[in-house]
Design a protein around this motif. Sequence first.
Motif, PDB file in Angstrom:
ATOM      1  N   ARG A 193       0.809  -1.219   0.000  1.00  0.00           N
ATOM      2  CA  ARG A 193       0.000   0.000   0.000  1.00  0.00           C
ATOM      3  C   ARG A 193       0.841   1.266   0.000  1.00  0.00           C
ATOM      4  NH1 ARG A 193      -3.241   1.798   5.164  1.00  0.00           N
ATOM      5  NH2 ARG A 193      -2.865   3.788   4.173  1.00  0.00           N
ATOM      6  N   ASP A 194       2.143   1.096  -0.050  1.00  0.00           N
ATOM      7  CA  ASP A 194       3.000   2.281   0.003  1.00  0.00           C
ATOM      8  C   ASP A 194       3.237   2.856  -1.393  1.00  0.00           C
ATOM      9  OD1 ASP A 194       4.387   0.027  -0.730  1.00  0.00           O
ATOM     10  OD2 ASP A 194       6.263   0.611   0.215  1.00  0.00           O
ATOM     11  N   GLU A 195       4.076   3.851  -1.447  1.00  0.00           N
ATOM     12  CA  GLU A 195       4.444   4.488  -2.706  1.00  0.00           C
ATOM     13  C   GLU A 195       5.105   3.457  -3.624  1.00  0.00           C
ATOM     14  OE1 GLU A 195       7.277   8.230  -4.101  1.00  0.00           O
ATOM     15  OE2 GLU A 195       7.541   7.305  -2.144  1.00  0.00           O
ATOM     16  N   THR A 196       4.738   3.473  -4.897  1.00  0.00           N
ATOM     17  CA  THR A 196       5.305   2.517  -5.849  1.00  0.00           C
ATOM     18  C   THR A 196       6.389   3.199  -6.682  1.00  0.00           C
ATOM     19  OG1 THR A 196       3.446   3.028  -7.296  1.00  0.00           O
ATOM     20  CG2 THR A 196       3.289   1.005  -6.028  1.00  0.00           C
ATOM     21  N   ARG A 197       7.608   3.175  -6.165  1.00  0.00           N
ATOM     22  CA  ARG A 197       8.732   3.818  -6.864  1.00  0.00           C
ATOM     23  C   ARG A 197       9.278   2.930  -7.969  1.00  0.00           C
ATOM     24  NH1 ARG A 197      12.434   6.738  -2.218  1.00  0.00           N
ATOM     25  NH2 ARG A 197      10.765   7.919  -1.276  1.00  0.00           N
ATOM     26  N   GLU A 198       9.304   1.615  -7.724  1.00  0.00           N
ATOM     27  CA  GLU A 198       9.835   0.686  -8.713  1.00  0.00           C
ATOM     28  C   GLU A 198       8.701  -0.085  -9.360  1.00  0.00           C
ATOM     29  OE1 GLU A 198      11.258  -0.543  -5.382  1.00  0.00           O
ATOM     30  OE2 GLU A 198      12.751   1.032  -5.307  1.00  0.00           O
ATOM     31  N   LEU A 199       8.920  -0.485 -10.605  1.00  0.00           N
ATOM     32  CA  LEU A 199       7.923  -1.241 -11.359  1.00  0.00           C
ATOM     33  C   LEU A 199       7.568  -2.541 -10.647  1.00  0.00           C
ATOM     34  CD1 LEU A 199       6.253  -1.402 -13.972  1.00  0.00           C
ATOM     35  CD2 LEU A 199       8.204  -2.522 -15.043  1.00  0.00           C
ATOM     36  N   GLN A 200       8.566  -3.156 -10.019  1.00  0.00           N
ATOM     37  CA  GLN A 200       8.344  -4.432  -9.333  1.00  0.00           C
ATOM     38  C   GLN A 200       7.317  -4.295  -8.201  1.00  0.00           C
ATOM     39  OE1 GLN A 200      11.731  -6.152  -7.308  1.00  0.00           O
ATOM     40  NE2 GLN A 200      11.034  -8.223  -7.770  1.00  0.00           N
ATOM     41  N   ALA A 201       7.305  -3.156  -7.513  1.00  0.00           N
ATOM     42  CA  ALA A 201       6.333  -2.932  -6.436  1.00  0.00           C
ATOM     43  C   ALA A 201       4.920  -2.935  -6.987  1.00  0.00           C
ATOM     44  CB  ALA A 201       6.637  -1.614  -5.730  1.00  0.00           C
ATOM     45  N   MET A 202       4.708  -2.291  -8.138  1.00  0.00           N
ATOM     46  CA  MET A 202       3.385  -2.292  -8.744  1.00  0.00           C
ATOM     47  C   MET A 202       3.022  -3.675  -9.275  1.00  0.00           C
ATOM     48  SD  MET A 202       0.590  -0.750  -9.315  1.00  0.00           S
ATOM     49  CE  MET A 202       0.804   1.009  -9.137  1.00  0.00           C
ATOM     50  N   GLU A 203       3.995  -4.398  -9.797  1.00  0.00           N
ATOM     51  CA  GLU A 203       3.724  -5.756 -10.285  1.00  0.00           C
ATOM     52  C   GLU A 203       3.231  -6.652  -9.156  1.00  0.00           C
ATOM     53  OE1 GLU A 203       7.531  -6.642 -12.037  1.00  0.00           O
ATOM     54  OE2 GLU A 203       6.851  -6.067 -14.055  1.00  0.00           O
ATOM     55  N   HIS A 204       3.842  -6.522  -7.963  1.00  0.00           N
ATOM     56  CA  HIS A 204       3.396  -7.306  -6.801  1.00  0.00           C
ATOM     57  C   HIS A 204       1.955  -6.937  -6.438  1.00  0.00           C
ATOM     58  CE1 HIS A 204       7.144  -9.259  -6.093  1.00  0.00           C
ATOM     59  NE2 HIS A 204       7.812  -8.162  -5.783  1.00  0.00           N
ATOM     60  N   ARG A 205       1.659  -5.645  -6.465  1.00  0.00           N
ATOM     61  CA  ARG A 205       0.315  -5.172  -6.142  1.00  0.00           C
ATOM     62  C   ARG A 205      -0.710  -5.717  -7.144  1.00  0.00           C
ATOM     63  NH1 ARG A 205      -0.618   1.171  -5.134  1.00  0.00           N
ATOM     64  NH2 ARG A 205       0.939   0.695  -3.563  1.00  0.00           N
ATOM     65  N   VAL A 206      -0.363  -5.666  -8.418  1.00  0.00           N
ATOM     66  CA  VAL A 206      -1.263  -6.155  -9.473  1.00  0.00           C
ATOM     67  C   VAL A 206      -1.500  -7.653  -9.319  1.00  0.00           C
ATOM     68  CG1 VAL A 206      -1.478  -6.531 -11.977  1.00  0.00           C
ATOM     69  CG2 VAL A 206      -0.740  -4.303 -11.107  1.00  0.00           C
ATOM     70  N   GLN A 207      -0.444  -8.416  -9.031  1.00  0.00           N
ATOM     71  CA  GLN A 207      -0.605  -9.864  -8.853  1.00  0.00           C
ATOM     72  C   GLN A 207      -1.514 -10.174  -7.667  1.00  0.00           C
ATOM     73  OE1 GLN A 207       0.158 -11.938 -11.233  1.00  0.00           O
ATOM     74  NE2 GLN A 207       0.961 -10.103 -12.237  1.00  0.00           N
ATOM     75  N   ALA A 208      -1.391  -9.397  -6.586  1.00  0.00           N
ATOM     76  CA  ALA A 208      -2.268  -9.592  -5.422  1.00  0.00           C
ATOM     77  C   ALA A 208      -3.716  -9.265  -5.791  1.00  0.00           C
ATOM     78  CB  ALA A 208      -1.806  -8.718  -4.253  1.00  0.00           C
ATOM     79  N   ASP A 209      -3.919  -8.197  -6.553  1.00  0.00           N
ATOM     80  CA  ASP A 209      -5.271  -7.832  -6.991  1.00  0.00           C
ATOM     81  C   ASP A 209      -5.889  -8.918  -7.867  1.00  0.00           C
ATOM     82  OD1 ASP A 209      -5.266  -5.367  -5.676  1.00  0.00           O
ATOM     83  OD2 ASP A 209      -4.523  -4.269  -7.424  1.00  0.00           O
ATOM     84  N   ILE A 210      -5.100  -9.473  -8.765  1.00  0.00           N
ATOM     85  CA  ILE A 210      -5.602 -10.520  -9.670  1.00  0.00           C
ATOM     86  C   ILE A 210      -5.901 -11.798  -8.886  1.00  0.00           C
ATOM     87  CG2 ILE A 210      -4.966 -12.004 -11.619  1.00  0.00           C
ATOM     88  CD1 ILE A 210      -3.587  -9.474 -12.811  1.00  0.00           C
ATOM     89  N   TRP A 211      -5.063 -12.093  -7.884  1.00  0.00           N
ATOM     90  CA  TRP A 211      -5.354 -13.251  -7.018  1.00  0.00           C
ATOM     91  C   TRP A 211      -6.712 -13.055  -6.351  1.00  0.00           C
ATOM     92  CZ3 TRP A 211      -6.764 -14.152  -2.066  1.00  0.00           C
ATOM     93  CH2 TRP A 211      -6.714 -15.474  -1.628  1.00  0.00           C
ATOM     94  N   TYR A 212      -6.967 -11.839  -5.870  1.00  0.00           N
ATOM     95  CA  TYR A 212      -8.257 -11.542  -5.228  1.00  0.00           C
ATOM     96  C   TYR A 212      -9.410 -11.767  -6.197  1.00  0.00           C
ATOM     97  CZ  TYR A 212     -12.183  -8.767  -3.574  1.00  0.00           C
ATOM     98  OH  TYR A 212     -13.458  -8.357  -3.225  1.00  0.00           O
ATOM     99  N   LEU A 213      -9.287 -11.274  -7.423  1.00  0.00           N
ATOM    100  CA  LEU A 213     -10.348 -11.431  -8.425  1.00  0.00           C
ATOM    101  C   LEU A 213     -10.673 -12.898  -8.667  1.00  0.00           C
ATOM    102  CD1 LEU A 213      -9.726  -8.383  -9.100  1.00  0.00           C
ATOM    103  CD2 LEU A 213      -9.971  -9.011 -11.483  1.00  0.00           C
TER     104      LEU A 213
END
Length: 194
Positions: free
Chosen positions: A147-167
């Motif tokens: 939930r923190d600031e996404t400075r690196e692309l990898q941080a957003m990729e982790h967030r997206v994967q968690a969101d897709i797991w939820y879906l």
Amino acid sequence: MLKRSFDLCFSLLVVVLVLSWLAPLLGLLIKFESRGPVFFKQLRTGKHGKPFYCLKFRSMYLSAEADRKQASRGDSRITRIGAFIRKTSIDELPQFINVLRGDMSVVGPRPHMLQHTLDYTQCITNFMERHAVTPGITGWAQIKGYRDETRELQAMEHRVQADIWYLRNWSFFLDVRIVALTILQAIRGDENAF
């Protein structure tokens, strides 16, 4: 139907029991400390990529960078009252009004600024998959620590994967679990909230 019913009931409780008295009190504190509106509204990407105005209590001084630059740790734009309401996630409470309007759900992938959607759609192949559902106030990614600031692309990729797991694993009981864990995080304090 079950998810929307939960959203409406839970949001009504929050609006009536919390926001009804907290909004005027916080409004006075916010206005006393800095000029500008009590509420901050920003266009975010909603279900199927449709933009909507996401509401928050204003936690920063007025700035031309609001729609382009994420908040960061030690951000000089954050007011004193803003630091407190951001740390405790109180600034997010007006989003229950978004839920009542149907723009958001209590639980789902967090909505991003329009510019971030444009940027990350080009870098992350399945980024738009998370927009198949209504965005949420909290979500699986947030309770997993993304939930923190996404400075690196990898941080957003982790967030997206968690969101897709939820879906792919959604259930009513998963939503209840996420809400309970979010409340616990807010009480304990989250080091990624700033």
